[in-house]
Design an enzyme around this catalytic site. Structure first.
Site, PDB file in Angstrom:
ATOM      1  N   GLN A 106       3.375  -0.774   9.684  1.00 16.77           N
ATOM      2  CA  GLN A 106       4.337   0.044   8.926  1.00 16.77           C
ATOM      3  C   GLN A 106       3.614   0.771   7.795  1.00 16.77           C
ATOM      4  O   GLN A 106       4.225   1.554   7.082  1.00 16.77           O
ATOM      5  CB  GLN A 106       5.421  -0.847   8.319  1.00 16.77           C
ATOM      6  CG  GLN A 106       6.256  -1.565   9.354  1.00 16.77           C
ATOM      7  CD  GLN A 106       7.189  -2.558   8.682  1.00 16.77           C
ATOM      8  OE1 GLN A 106       8.329  -2.243   8.372  1.00 16.77           O
ATOM      9  NE2 GLN A 106       6.698  -3.755   8.441  1.00 16.77           N
ATOM     10  N   ASN A 107       2.328   0.476   7.622  1.00 19.26           N
ATOM     11  CA  ASN A 107       1.598   1.050   6.489  1.00 19.26           C
ATOM     12  C   ASN A 107       1.056   2.433   6.841  1.00 19.26           C
ATOM     13  O   ASN A 107       0.712   2.707   7.986  1.00 19.26           O
ATOM     14  CB  ASN A 107       0.456   0.115   6.080  1.00 19.26           C
ATOM     15  CG  ASN A 107       0.989  -1.254   5.683  1.00 19.26           C
ATOM     16  OD1 ASN A 107       2.172  -1.369   5.340  1.00 19.26           O
ATOM     17  ND2 ASN A 107       0.170  -2.272   5.746  1.00 19.26           N
ATOM     18  N   VAL A 108       0.945   3.274   5.818  1.00 16.37           N
ATOM     19  CA  VAL A 108       0.524   4.656   6.040  1.00 16.37           C
ATOM     20  C   VAL A 108      -0.854   4.900   5.435  1.00 16.37           C
ATOM     21  O   VAL A 108      -1.279   6.037   5.284  1.00 16.37           O
ATOM     22  CB  VAL A 108       1.553   5.643   5.428  1.00 16.37           C
ATOM     23  CG1 VAL A 108       2.917   5.465   6.076  1.00 16.37           C
ATOM     24  CG2 VAL A 108       1.684   5.470   3.909  1.00 16.37           C
ATOM     25  N   ASP A 109      -1.551   3.805   5.068  1.00 16.61           N
ATOM     26  CA  ASP A 109      -2.777   3.917   4.271  1.00 16.61           C
ATOM     27  C   ASP A 109      -4.054   4.066   5.090  1.00 16.61           C
ATOM     28  O   ASP A 109      -5.147   4.235   4.532  1.00 16.61           O
ATOM     29  CB  ASP A 109      -2.901   2.709   3.332  1.00 16.61           C
ATOM     30  CG  ASP A 109      -2.773   1.363   4.071  1.00 16.61           C
ATOM     31  OD1 ASP A 109      -3.253   1.248   5.218  1.00 16.61           O
ATOM     32  OD2 ASP A 109      -2.190   0.427   3.494  1.00 16.61           O
ATOM     33  N   HIS A 124       5.367   4.105  10.860  1.00 18.01           N
ATOM     34  CA  HIS A 124       5.974   4.831   9.727  1.00 18.01           C
ATOM     35  C   HIS A 124       5.129   6.041   9.325  1.00 18.01           C
ATOM     36  O   HIS A 124       5.296   6.585   8.241  1.00 18.01           O
ATOM     37  CB  HIS A 124       6.186   3.895   8.532  1.00 18.01           C
ATOM     38  CG  HIS A 124       7.349   2.959   8.717  1.00 18.01           C
ATOM     39  ND1 HIS A 124       7.665   1.958   7.834  1.00 18.01           N
ATOM     40  CD2 HIS A 124       8.291   2.889   9.702  1.00 18.01           C
ATOM     41  CE1 HIS A 124       8.740   1.307   8.265  1.00 18.01           C
ATOM     42  NE2 HIS A 124       9.128   1.843   9.405  1.00 18.01           N
ATOM     43  N   GLY A 215       2.662  -9.918   6.116  1.00 21.83           N
ATOM     44  CA  GLY A 215       3.126  -9.178   4.935  1.00 21.83           C
ATOM     45  C   GLY A 215       4.265  -8.223   5.180  1.00 21.83           C
ATOM     46  O   GLY A 215       4.277  -7.119   4.638  1.00 21.83           O
ATOM     47  N   SER A 217       8.515  -7.895   4.951  1.00 15.97           N
ATOM     48  CA  SER A 217       9.731  -8.577   4.479  1.00 15.97           C
ATOM     49  C   SER A 217      10.795  -8.635   5.577  1.00 15.97           C
ATOM     50  O   SER A 217      11.735  -9.413   5.484  1.00 15.97           O
ATOM     51  CB  SER A 217      10.286  -7.869   3.242  1.00 15.97           C
ATOM     52  OG  SER A 217      10.577  -6.527   3.549  1.00 15.97           O
ATOM     53  N   ALA A 255      -2.823 -12.369   3.162  1.00 19.60           N
ATOM     54  CA  ALA A 255      -3.497 -11.827   4.349  1.00 19.60           C
ATOM     55  C   ALA A 255      -5.007 -12.050   4.274  1.00 19.60           C
ATOM     56  O   ALA A 255      -5.634 -12.478   5.254  1.00 19.60           O
ATOM     57  CB  ALA A 255      -3.197 -10.335   4.450  1.00 19.60           C
TER      58      ALA A 255
HETATM   59  P1  OAD Z   1       7.969  -5.182   1.457  1.00 18.03           P
HETATM   60  O1  OAD Z   1       7.553  -4.810   0.084  1.00 18.03           O
HETATM   61  O2  OAD Z   1       9.415  -5.116   1.790  1.00 18.03           O
HETATM   62  O3  OAD Z   1       7.494  -6.679   1.758  1.00 18.03           O
HETATM   63  C1  OAD Z   1       6.180  -7.079   1.494  1.00 18.03           C
HETATM   64  C2  OAD Z   1       5.940  -8.433   2.111  1.00 18.03           C
HETATM   65  O4  OAD Z   1       4.568  -8.748   1.901  1.00 18.03           O
HETATM   66  C3  OAD Z   1       6.762  -9.562   1.455  1.00 18.03           C
HETATM   67  O5  OAD Z   1       7.218 -10.426   2.481  1.00 18.03           O
HETATM   68  C4  OAD Z   1       5.725 -10.256   0.566  1.00 18.03           C
HETATM   69  O6  OAD Z   1       5.989 -11.641   0.396  1.00 18.03           O
HETATM   70  C5  OAD Z   1       4.456 -10.055   1.381  1.00 18.03           C
HETATM   71  N1  OAD Z   1       3.197 -10.103   0.632  1.00 18.03           N
HETATM   72  C6  OAD Z   1       2.964  -9.770  -0.670  1.00 18.03           C
HETATM   73  N2  OAD Z   1       1.651  -9.918  -0.951  1.00 18.03           N
HETATM   74  C7  OAD Z   1       1.039 -10.342   0.194  1.00 18.03           C
HETATM   75  C8  OAD Z   1      -0.302 -10.651   0.551  1.00 18.03           C
HETATM   76  N3  OAD Z   1      -1.316 -10.556  -0.329  1.00 18.03           N
HETATM   77  N4  OAD Z   1      -0.559 -11.048   1.818  1.00 18.03           N
HETATM   78  C9  OAD Z   1       0.447 -11.155   2.728  1.00 18.03           C
HETATM   79  N5  OAD Z   1       1.731 -10.870   2.440  1.00 18.03           N
HETATM   80  C10 OAD Z   1       2.031 -10.466   1.199  1.00 18.03           C
HETATM   81  O7  OAD Z   1       7.080  -4.315   2.461  1.00 18.03           O
HETATM   82  P2  OAD Z   1       7.346  -3.997   4.009  1.00 18.03           P
HETATM   83  O8  OAD Z   1       7.979  -5.136   4.716  1.00 18.03           O
HETATM   84  O9  OAD Z   1       6.099  -3.436   4.563  1.00 18.03           O
HETATM   85  O10 OAD Z   1       9.405   1.980   4.829  1.00 18.03           O
HETATM   86  O11 OAD Z   1       8.414  -2.824   3.871  1.00 18.03           O
HETATM   87  C11 OAD Z   1       8.868  -2.236   5.040  1.00 18.03           C
HETATM   88  C12 OAD Z   1       9.208  -0.808   4.789  1.00 18.03           C
HETATM   89  O12 OAD Z   1      10.047  -0.681   3.630  1.00 18.03           O
HETATM   90  C13 OAD Z   1       8.024   0.078   4.422  1.00 18.03           C
HETATM   91  O13 OAD Z   1       7.259   0.500   5.524  1.00 18.03           O
HETATM   92  C14 OAD Z   1       8.714   1.259   3.783  1.00 18.03           C
HETATM   93  C15 OAD Z   1       9.651   0.491   2.877  1.00 18.03           C
HETATM   94  O14 OAD Z   1      10.795   1.172   2.488  1.00 18.03           O
HETATM   95  C16 OAD Z   1       9.843   3.224   4.623  1.00 18.03           C
HETATM   96  O15 OAD Z   1       9.718   3.790   3.561  1.00 18.03           O
HETATM   97  C17 OAD Z   1      10.500   3.838   5.813  1.00 18.03           C
END
Ligand code: OAD
Length: 270
Positions: A106-109, A124, A215, A217, A255
């Site tokens: 889902q990352n764009v980086d 994404h 990582g 949510s 991670a």
């Molecule tokens: P979130 O910010 O919703 O969730 C981040 C997850 O990473 C959480 O479960 C954290 O506990 C976990 N986390 C934090 N630090 C970590 C680490 N060092 N190692 C492993 N896990 C860690 O991010 P996403 O689930 O990626 O979409 O969000 C999904 C989408 O919501 C994104 O792609 C973006 C956003 O809105 C769009 O904009 C369409």
């Protein structure tokens, strides 16, 4: 890190799997210095979803609060421009020496590609791809161009501000010329997921026998359905995250700490 027996069981599953999907979210890049979205220091805390997570909201913000737009663009671009793959990205890429791996992110980086992963579906979109307003591919831009945009935005934030300067700073994304108006290939709320990546991601998930979710949510659909799709197709699901995550095995930790340990336990130093 979680208890040793969970790590051992997960490593056994991984070693026996013939097709592995690694499904990553913002947490996979957190240790590269890129904030997540929903943690305490996440993007959406400072830049609310209703203003910044849709194209309509972004255009409205540009008209009503243009300086906020420059701040948002800088907050997104700067950490990604300078980020390097962390030990988690590198372990995922290294796993290709041992088994067939498809990364769905889902990352764009662009950090999975930078780490050396060869099959990466960016559902994404990508900061490094420019498309027409209708979503047709126009060109790629380099990390160096992204760094240059970020540097210009920083000067604008700190000094004299006006909207045209901001738009000129991000010109590699926008086109702004005889060739028409363009935009970065970023999927925002309400957009369809990026293609062909989404179709290929679902196909890979349906035929994998092990999915490692890192990582995520799990609150943003339809991406969040992928672990369940894998499970329904008979795969085992391993989650790596500091926060409890539904999965067959949850390995608590980050991670960059857990992924290298899992790959080492599964494949040793072969
Ligand atoms: P979130 O910010 O919703 O969730 C981040 C997850 O990473 C959480 O479960 C954290 O506990 C976990 N986390 C934090 N630090 C970590 C680490 N060092 N190692 C492993 N896990 C860690 O991010 P996403 O689930 O990626 O979409 O969000 C999904 C989408 O919501 C994104 O792609 C973006 C956003 O809105 C769009 O904009 C369409």
């Amino acid at each position: 890190m979680d208890d040793e027996s969970d790590l051992s069981i997960a490593a056994d599953w991984l070693r026996e799997a013939r097709n592995v999907v690694v499904f990553t979210g913002a947490g996979a890049s957190a240790e590269s210095g890129i904030p997540t979205f929903r943690d305490d220091d996440g993007f959406w805390q400072e830049f609310p979803v209703d203003e910044f997570a849709t194209w309509r909201g972004i255009v409205r913000t540009a008209l009503v609060q243009p300086r906020r737009l420059a701040e948002f663009a800088y907050a997104v671009l700067h950490p990604m421009a300078i980020a390097k793959p962390n030990a988690g990205h590198l372990a995922i890429a290294d796993m290709e020496r041992h088994t067939r791996v498809t990364v769905v992110t889902q990352n764009v980086d662009g950090l999975h590609g930078a780490a050396g992963s060869t099959i990466v579906h960016e559902i994404h979109g990508s900061l490094f791809e420019v498309v027409s307003l209708k979503g047709r591919f126009v060109r790629l831009i380099s990390r160096r161009q992204v760094q240059a945009m970020s540097a210009k935005l920083e000067r604008i934030r700190k000094g004299w501000f006006c909207l045209p300067r901001t738009l000129l700073a991000i010109r590699p994304w926008l086109g702004l010329g005889r060739r028409g108006l363009h935009r970065p290939k970023l999927v925002l709320f309400g957009d369809a997921l990026a293609e062909p990546d989404w179709t290929l991601a679902r196909q890979a998930v349906q035929k994998c026998d092990c999915l490692i979710q890192i990582g995520c949510s799990g609150v943003v659909w339809p991406a969040a359905e992928l672990p369940q799709t894998a499970k329904a197709a008979g795969a085992c699901v391993i989650a790596i995250d500091p926060q409890r995550t539904p999965a067959d095995i949850w390995l608590r930790g980050t991670a960059a700490e857990v992924m290298p340990a899992l790959v080492k336990r599964a494949f040793g130093d072969r």
